[in-house]
Write an enzyme that holds these catalytic residues in place. Structure first.
Site, PDB file in Angstrom:
ATOM      1  CE1 TYR A  80       8.650  -4.315  -3.496  1.00 17.81           C
ATOM      2  CE2 TYR A  80       7.412  -4.362  -1.440  1.00 17.81           C
ATOM      3  CZ  TYR A  80       8.532  -3.975  -2.150  1.00 17.81           C
ATOM      4  OH  TYR A  80       9.543  -3.268  -1.530  1.00 17.81           O
ATOM      5  CB  VAL A  94       7.313  10.673   1.686  1.00 17.83           C
ATOM      6  CG1 VAL A  94       8.168  11.909   1.881  1.00 17.83           C
ATOM      7  CG2 VAL A  94       7.139   9.943   3.021  1.00 17.83           C
ATOM      8  N   GLY A 101      -7.178   7.981   6.641  1.00 19.25           N
ATOM      9  CA  GLY A 101      -5.874   8.500   7.063  1.00 19.25           C
ATOM     10  C   GLY A 101      -5.431   8.000   8.429  1.00 19.25           C
ATOM     11  CB  THR A 122       0.413   3.912  11.637  1.00 16.85           C
ATOM     12  OG1 THR A 122       0.636   2.506  11.791  1.00 16.85           O
ATOM     13  CG2 THR A 122      -0.714   4.381  12.539  1.00 16.85           C
ATOM     14  N   PRO A 144      -1.914  -2.163   4.193  1.00 17.19           N
ATOM     15  CG  PRO A 144       0.231  -3.055   4.362  1.00 17.19           C
ATOM     16  CD  PRO A 144      -0.658  -2.267   3.449  1.00 17.19           C
TER      17      PRO A 144
END
Ligand code: NAD
Ligand code: UDP
Length: 311
Positions: free
Chosen positions: A143, A186, A205, A208, A271
């Site tokens: 990708y 999401v 977590g 960002t 990332p």
């Protein structure tokens, strides 16, 4: 104008098709339905200005059109890694086919590129002048590198054959019409929260992302396509950055969920942070995202409720 939208039955593509029809254009939606769905365009099928063609951009096609939005490519890491070769083919062979089509018809072509071209960025926020930090041989490469090659092909067809191009680099975008099984963060968090299942944060977590609502993005793409000043690339996204843990908490609250938040290993090459610098879009397109992200989450929650038969 007669406008071709490849990937038009997907999440962003379906919104774009509707937007262009509302502007009075003829729209040809081309999609192989790998991750997209006829459900997303069902309400457009009766419109005499709308046409759906089931086709894979990896195969050449002859169509007459004035503009091409090239969105055909799976976008969720789960989906693009599921068939990595199909992903890289869409971004190479498919891109060449669409550029050939643009060359033959003299159509302007806009490529839906991505913030993934920046990889795991060493500059923050990311500006268009940053060249990126991408693993060329990893599981995301089909990708990330695919989209980088696609940008390279766009520029070479522009320099060599004078094809009229526009490149947008899209940062994480969300909204209704995302597939329930999309696998992106999401939709995962919302479907988990609505079913009171554990919310699966990968890693600790702290990584960002910056989320943009789909209507803002479509407006930005349209403005980029229809201005004469520059070809891009231009970042399109919402600079409102948050950690994935914050996102999990927020989605749980907005869904009224009893879900617990769980942690599992971070996927390879994920990332660590991502935030667009959108100064260029502001300056050249007079574009900034306007839609309230929180309201966007609420809209997406309502959409997913219906999809999961919870409303
Ligand atoms: P999506 O998976 O919902 O849409 C992609 C669409 O392309 C699907 O309808 C799929 O069936 C179709 N498709 C895939 N390969 C094809 C092929 N070879 N031929 C024809 N159709 C094909 O994803 P999306 O989020 O709507 O993404 C649309 C575009 O925007 C993609 O190119 C993606 O890389 C880019 N983008 C999206 C985001 C985001 O956050 N949503 C971010 C950056 C870039
Ligand atoms: N993520 C997560 N839980 C999930 C899905 C994703 O914590 O159920 C994380 C993922 O590791 C990444 C971020 O959310 O750090 C965004 O992932 P997504 O797949 O939406 O897209 P990306 O921006 O990585 O292409």
């Amino acid at each position: 104008m007669r406008i071709l939208v490849t990937g038009g039955a997907g999440f962003i593509g379906s919104h774009l098709c509707e937007f262009l029809l509302n502007k009075g254009h003829e729209v040809i939606c081309l999609d192989n339905l790998f991750t997209g769905s006829k459900e997303n365009i069902k309400h457009l099928l009766d419109n005499p200005n709308f046409e759906f063609i089931r086709h894979d951009i990896v195969e050449p096609i002859r169509i007459e059109c004035d503009q091409i939005y090239n969105l055909a490519c799976p976008a969720s890491p789960v989906h693009y890694q599921y068939n990595a070769i199909a992903t890289i083919k869409a971004n190479t062979v498919g891109m060449v086919n669409m550029l050939g089509l643009a060359k033959r018809t003299n159509a302007r072509i806009l490529q839906a590129s991505t913030s993934e071209v920046y990889g795991t960025p060493l500059e923050h926020p990311q500006t268009e002048t940053y060249w990126g930090n991408v693993n060329p041989i990893g599981i995301r490469s089909c990708y990330d590198e695919g989209k980088r090659i696609a940008e390279c092909l766009m520029m070479d067809y522009h320099r060599q054959h004078k094809v009229d191009i526009r490149i947008v680099r899209i940062f994480n975008t969300f909204g209704p019409n995302m597939a329930v099984n999309d696998g992106r963060v999401v939709t995962n968090f919302i479907t988990q929260a609505l079913q009171n299942k554990p919310i699966t944060v990968y890693g600790d977590g702290s990584q960002t992302r910056s989320f943009c609502y789909v209507s803002d993005l479509v407006e930005g793409m349209y403005r980029m396509m229809n201005q004469e000043e520059f070809i891009g690339p231009v970042n399109l996204g919402n600079p409102a950055e948050m950690t994935m843990y914050q996102l999990a908490q927020r989605i749980a609250e907005l869904s009224g969920s009893k879900s617990e938040i769980t942690f599992s290993p971070l996927p390879k090459d994920d990332p660590t942070r991502r935030k667009p610098d959108i100064s260029l879009a502001k300056e050249k397109l007079d574009w900034v995202p306007k839609f309230d992200v929180e309201q966007g989450f609420k809209n997406t929650i309502e959409y997913m409720k219906k999809k999961l038969y919870l409303a």
